[in-house]
Write a protein that holds these residues in place. Structure first.
Motif, short mmCIF file in Angstrom:
data_model
loop_
_atom_site.label_atom_id
_atom_site.label_comp_id
_atom_site.label_asym_id
_atom_site.label_seq_id
_atom_site.Cartn_x
_atom_site.Cartn_y
_atom_site.Cartn_z
N PRO A 187 0.84 -1.22 0.00
CA PRO A 187 0.00 0.00 0.00
C PRO A 187 0.87 1.26 0.00
CG PRO A 187 -0.62 -1.45 1.81
CD PRO A 187 0.55 -2.08 1.16
N ILE A 188 1.94 1.23 0.79
CA ILE A 188 2.79 2.41 0.85
C ILE A 188 3.49 2.63 -0.47
CG2 ILE A 188 4.71 3.49 2.07
CD1 ILE A 188 3.98 1.92 4.50
N VAL A 216 1.03 4.18 -2.77
CA VAL A 216 0.83 5.60 -2.47
C VAL A 216 2.01 6.42 -2.98
CG1 VAL A 216 0.63 7.31 -0.65
CG2 VAL A 216 -0.62 5.17 -0.48
N ILE A 261 1.88 6.71 -6.71
CA ILE A 261 0.84 7.63 -7.16
C ILE A 261 1.25 9.07 -6.90
CG2 ILE A 261 -1.53 8.40 -6.76
CD1 ILE A 261 -2.38 5.60 -6.70
N LEU A 262 1.82 9.31 -5.71
CA LEU A 262 2.29 10.66 -5.39
C LEU A 262 3.28 11.15 -6.43
CD1 LEU A 262 2.92 10.94 -1.55
CD2 LEU A 262 1.64 12.49 -3.00
N GLU A 275 0.10 24.83 -18.36
CA GLU A 275 -0.75 25.94 -17.95
C GLU A 275 -0.11 27.26 -18.33
OE1 GLU A 275 -3.72 25.31 -16.16
OE2 GLU A 275 -4.18 27.38 -16.59
N GLN A 302 -5.60 39.13 -2.69
CA GLN A 302 -5.73 37.70 -2.96
C GLN A 302 -6.45 37.46 -4.29
OE1 GLN A 302 -4.16 35.16 -2.08
NE2 GLN A 302 -4.52 35.26 0.11
N ASN A 303 -7.62 38.10 -4.38
CA ASN A 303 -8.41 37.95 -5.60
C ASN A 303 -7.64 38.42 -6.82
OD1 ASN A 303 -10.81 36.81 -4.76
ND2 ASN A 303 -11.68 38.74 -4.11
N ASN A 326 -4.38 38.51 -7.29
CA ASN A 326 -3.35 37.53 -7.64
C ASN A 326 -3.95 36.33 -8.34
OD1 ASN A 326 -1.14 38.92 -6.70
ND2 ASN A 326 -1.40 38.18 -4.62
N ASN A 327 -5.09 35.86 -7.79
CA ASN A 327 -5.76 34.70 -8.40
C ASN A 327 -6.10 34.98 -9.86
OD1 ASN A 327 -5.66 33.29 -6.06
ND2 ASN A 327 -7.74 33.73 -5.43
N MET A 328 -6.61 36.19 -10.08
CA MET A 328 -7.02 36.54 -11.45
C MET A 328 -5.82 36.61 -12.38
SD MET A 328 -9.73 39.51 -10.84
CE MET A 328 -11.18 39.27 -9.86
N VAL A 352 -2.96 35.01 -12.08
CA VAL A 352 -2.42 33.67 -12.31
C VAL A 352 -3.28 32.88 -13.29
CG1 VAL A 352 -2.18 31.44 -11.18
CG2 VAL A 352 -1.19 33.45 -10.14
N SER A 353 -4.60 33.03 -13.16
CA SER A 353 -5.46 32.23 -14.02
C SER A 353 -5.89 32.99 -15.25
CB SER A 353 -6.69 31.78 -13.23
OG SER A 353 -7.35 32.93 -12.73
N PHE A 360 -5.25 1.84 1.44
CA PHE A 360 -4.89 2.86 0.46
C PHE A 360 -5.80 4.08 0.58
CE2 PHE A 360 -3.66 4.90 -3.28
CZ PHE A 360 -4.78 5.20 -4.03
N ILE A 400 -3.82 29.15 -4.56
CA ILE A 400 -3.86 29.32 -6.01
C ILE A 400 -4.25 28.01 -6.73
CG2 ILE A 400 -2.52 29.96 -8.03
CD1 ILE A 400 -2.24 32.40 -6.71
N TYR A 415 -7.89 27.60 -6.38
CA TYR A 415 -8.59 28.54 -7.24
C TYR A 415 -8.65 28.03 -8.66
CZ TYR A 415 -9.82 33.04 -9.30
OH TYR A 415 -10.44 34.05 -9.98
N LEU A 416 -7.49 27.54 -9.15
CA LEU A 416 -7.45 27.03 -10.52
C LEU A 416 -8.35 25.81 -10.66
CD1 LEU A 416 -3.64 27.39 -11.19
CD2 LEU A 416 -5.46 28.70 -12.23
N ARG A 421 -11.91 26.80 -10.83
CA ARG A 421 -12.18 27.41 -12.13
C ARG A 421 -12.36 26.35 -13.21
NH1 ARG A 421 -10.09 31.14 -16.01
NH2 ARG A 421 -8.31 29.74 -16.20
#
Lengths: 566, 287
Positions: A9-10, A13, A16-17, A31, A116-117, A119-121, A123-124, B98, B114, B117-118, B121
């Motif tokens: 299991p580990i 994990v 997957i990580l 992106e 905050q808002n 920066n979000n805008m 970035v996206s 798991f 961030i 947020y993405l 969106r």
């Protein structure tokens, strides 16, 4: 086999990580590419749309009076936590603009998390059409990321901005690439600078004590001692929350020293050179003076702990005999309001800044003001038709547009405009009814300080003589005192280093050293202690790099002077 | 003994007083509050504040949004979390370890603002009502508590249901859920209070003014007037000079909104209290 099973299991994990991290890494790369290609994709689109109107077949303006044949809609984000939004169309002024000019503004809310808002805008890549924000790092960030629409092509087609701002202030607003992206807000251009900060006294107590002379720091100290003796319940001198107005005390110890020297410049002007603030003898004198006053309980003892609300409560209740404030312009009016119907004169009166005996009184200029206004509006590349937006803003910044904001739309409180440019009140409504009308709201982010200054004085002078001292308090105070003691700091616009550079970090450290020095010095028990603190702060600042900070700012200042004199 | 009672009374007073003060100010006329000094009782009694607040369309809209969000969100979260926990409490579940490890990781680590947020969106949840509900549907912390509780249920309950031919869903709805009353109620209360009080997610993801919950609106009111008084030039029109003796000022409005947005959730507590007393220890002991 058993070992593998235990670990499986580990192992799963971990695998997957790993995959997720790799995917995230790839995706963030994608992106970025996607967001980079998006502006590239939109620029051809918008330039092809802007193309016809830029090099349009008729080459004329799309609108001469702010009105549009097809409805014009735009999203507008004012990047501050404290903005109150009134939905467009809910008050009479914006409704008039919607109905008569066919323009709709959709405000984007900051909801208490403006930065905050934003920066979000960024970035996206989902910025709204228009932004209003402080000048400096953020706007330069947007310019460098190619996210703003340049305004140069429209300056000549739509004349109002150029006309009211003036060429030298306009050049000051240009970015490093020489293009203009910023539409200033509350600019005064070539007109009166205005001014907000300074000193005011409580008139009742002043009269009772025989209206003594109150010009120099010695006069002030005597007066405050008298107040403490005769009126133990009153606060002798109040200095805003967190002792914000200490730099105004500083400015009285020399000529042409603005409070920004201590607040954010950290230099003072010595001829045509800029030197570190800690070399300025006026700073030490101011610290000693403030410390002495505080020790003798002549300054309110909760100077550093009081909040803005608590400070204003004292002002409104008339508890402070003398007030020094960076916003005396508004606070004096606010403080005098309550006594409008009962007092013989307003509770507060603006006085000329207190200064050192050796200093020329006419050269004491505490309040820095910028001809380019205090912030800017920019149009982003996400806007479908920047020219139309500029056309609207240009109309809005003209007297016709500004009048709607300051006096409301035609047909409500006024129908005609007088020969002097001031509207003629039609007196259709009583005072009571007027205050219940939803006449106007805070929607003016391309404000023409020039027009306001000229018209406001005329409007206020028309107010009934009895009501004028209160209703026109701010205007009168500015005309007589605060406007005359403000300092033209336009040349120092935009001299700050970016926060993540060496100079920027040093700048922040010096700022911290200065705030600590002021607080500690005021609380110091003796003059010697103040001197020691001062010397230590001076040494700390040198170590933190104040030399290179001032050198950086001096270089930018010289650039500005060259820009303005072009 | 006196010391214990004394310090408890002091603690109670210190906790209650600010709210009591807000209540007093909300019943006090605004222009009088501005003079300062209103402590326990209103000096100039006035219902004007409440009239303004309860008639303001924005506030009413926000109330509706918060109430809807609390109802839908609480029901959804409780339901989905319980289902998730029930599945995880079944011994024969493939990949159980798991799932648990993945859940634990999300409990301790998060992508940050961030990336969230993405994500929102890309999921097209921006500026919708569902952004306040969907991301919170599974609460890992609560899920673990539910799971512990379900593990304690005797096997006999489920076996008897299986013998009678019930499938897993049947067992869940008809047997397990009814028995879990206290746990459900406690966790529903916690979730409900969280939904009622939350403002940050809405402040980031929602720009439509009509869709804001009341706490975000309250935060806007608080932020808006703190510097509005000092904002240059903004209040110098002739009309704004006329609000001299207004009974509703910024501070009184603020206090009233605060009281009005707290009372409903306070009113819910007495009804859930009996479950709360029983339920607090739920999940702490495993026999």
């Amino acid at each position: 086999m058993q070992k593998v099973k235990l670990k499986s299991p580990i192992l799963w994990v971990a695998l997957i990580l790993l995959m997720v991290t790799v995917l995230a890494g790839c995706n963030s790369g994608k992106e970025n590419k996607v967001s980079e290609s998006k502006p590239a994709a939109t620029t051809p689109a918008s330039s092809s749309q802007a193309g016809p109107s830029q090099s349009s077949p008729d080459n004329g303006p799309v609108s001469t009076d702010g009105s549009f044949k097809e409805p014009l809609e735009m999203s507008w984000f004012v990047v501050y936590d404290w903005v109150t939004i009134t939905p467009w169309g809910e008050d009479l002024s914006t409704k008039w603009i919607k109905d008569n000019k066919n323009v709709q503004i959709n405000w984007v809310a900051a909801n208490g998390a403006a930065e905050q808002n934003f920066n979000n805008m960024v970035v996206s890549n989902s910025l709204p059409d228009v932004l209003t924000m402080d000048r400096g790092a953020n706007i330069e960030k947007l310019v460098n990321a190619n996210m703003l629409a340049p305004l140069d092509p429209y300056l000549d087609k739509y004349p109002n901005l150029k006309k009211w701002l003036g060429d030298d202030a306009l050049n000051m607003l240009r970015s490093a690439d020489g293009k203009l992206y910023q539409f200033p807000n509350w600019y005064t251009g070539a007109g009166e600078l205005g001014g907000n900060g300074g000193w005011m006294i409580q008139t009742k107590v002043y009269k009772e004590l025989g209206s003594p002379k109150l010009e120099t720091f010695e006069d002030l100290e005597q007066y405050l001692k008298l107040i403490k003796e005769k009126y133990p319940d009153m606060v002798p001198l109040d200095v805003q929350e967190k002792f914000t107005s200490f730099p105004i005390i500083y400015s009285g110890f020399g000529e042409n020293k603005t409070f920004a020297n201590v607040d954010k410049f950290f230099f003072f002007q010595d001829g045509d050179k800029l030197r570190p603030i800690f070399d300025d003898p006026a700073l030490k004198k101011a610290l000693l003076y403030a410390s002495q006053l505080f020790r003798n309980k002549l300054i309110t003892q909760d100077a550093f702990t009081q909040t803005y609300d608590q400070y204003m409560e004292k002002v409104k209740a008339g508890k402070a005999a003398v007030v020094v404030s960076a916003d005396a312009f508004n606070q004096g009016a606010e403080g005098s309001k309550a006594g409008r119907l009962v007092d013989t004169e307003p509770l507060y009166k603006a006085i000329w800044p207190i200064h050192d005996p050796g200093v020329d009184a006419s050269k004491v200029k505490p309040d820095p003001k910028y001809r380019t206004g205090w912030n800017s509006t920019v149009i982003t590349k996400n806007a479908k038709d920047p020219e139309k937006l500029f056309a609207f803003m240009d109309w809005f910044t003209s007297p016709d547009g500004q009048r709607i904001r300051f006096d409301g739309p035609p047909g409500v409180l006024w129908d005609e405009i007088g020969a002097d440019g001031v509207v003629i009140q039609n007196n259709k409504y009583t005072e009571e009814e007027k205050s219940n009308l939803k006449l106007t709201s805070d929607f003016n982010w391309v404000a023409n300080g020039n027009y306001f200054g000229e018209i406001d004085i005329k409007t206020k002078m028309k107010i009934d003589e009895k009501a004028r001292p209160w209703d026109a308090w701010s205007t009168l105070a500015q005309k007589e005192v605060y406007g005359k003691t403000s300092f033209d700091a336009t040349q120092f616009e935009g001299i700050f280093p970016a926060p993540d550079t060496d100079e920027g970090i040093a700048d922040q450290r010096v700022k911290d050293i200065m705030s600590e020095l002021i607080a500690k010095a005021v609380f110091a028990k003796s003059d010697e202690a103040v001197e020691q603190l001062y010397e230590k702060a001076k040494a700390d600042a040198i170590e933190a790099g104040i030399g290179k900070v001032v050198a950086f700012k001096e270089a930018k200042w010289k650039e500005n002077l060259a820009k303005m004199n072009k | 003994m006196v010391f214990i009672y004394g310090s408890l009374v002091l603690l109670a007073f210190v906790t209650l007083y600010p709210f009591w003060n807000a209540l007093a100010i909300s019943f006090n006329a605004g222009f009088d509050t501005a003079k300062g000094g209103v402590t326990f009782w209103p000096r100039v009694f006035s219902l004007e504040n409440y009239k303004v607040v309860l008639q303001d369309q924005r506030l009413l809209d926000a109330f509706f949004v918060t109430a809807a969000r609390t109802a839908v969100g609480t029901a959804g979260t409780t339901f989905f979390t319980a289902m998730f926990a029930y599945a995880l409490s079944k011994r024969g579940l493939v990949g159980k370890k798991f799932y648990m490890i993945v859940c634990l990781i999300t409990m301790y680590f998060s992508g940050g603002l961030i990336p969230s947020y993405l994500l929102i969106r890309e999921l097209h949840l921006m500026n919708t009502f569902w952004v306040m509900v969907v991301p919170n549907l599974i609460s890992v912390w609560n899920m673990i508590i539910f799971r512990t509780f379900f593990l304690q249920l005797p096997d006999g309950l489920e076996e008897s249901a299986k013998i009678d031919g019930s499938n897993n869903f049947g067992i869940f709805f008809k047997i397990v859920l009814p028995v879990s009353g206290p746990v459900l109620a406690t966790l529903a209360l916690f979730t409900g209070v969280w939904h009622w009080n939350s403002w940050f997610d809405a402040s980031i993801y929602i720009t439509n003014q009509k869709l804001l919950p009341i706490q975000t609106l309250l935060s806007n009111i608080i932020n808006s007037n703190l510097t509005a008084d000092t904002a240059k030039f903004l209040k110098q029109t002739t009309v704004s000079m006329l609000d001299q003796q207004k009974a509703v000022t910024y501070k009184s409005l603020l206090m009233t909104t605060m009281v009005v947005s707290t009372i409903p959730i306070l009113a819910v507590y007495p009804f859930v209290q009996k479950y709360f007393a029983k339920g607090v220890l739920v999940g702490s002991l495993k026999e």
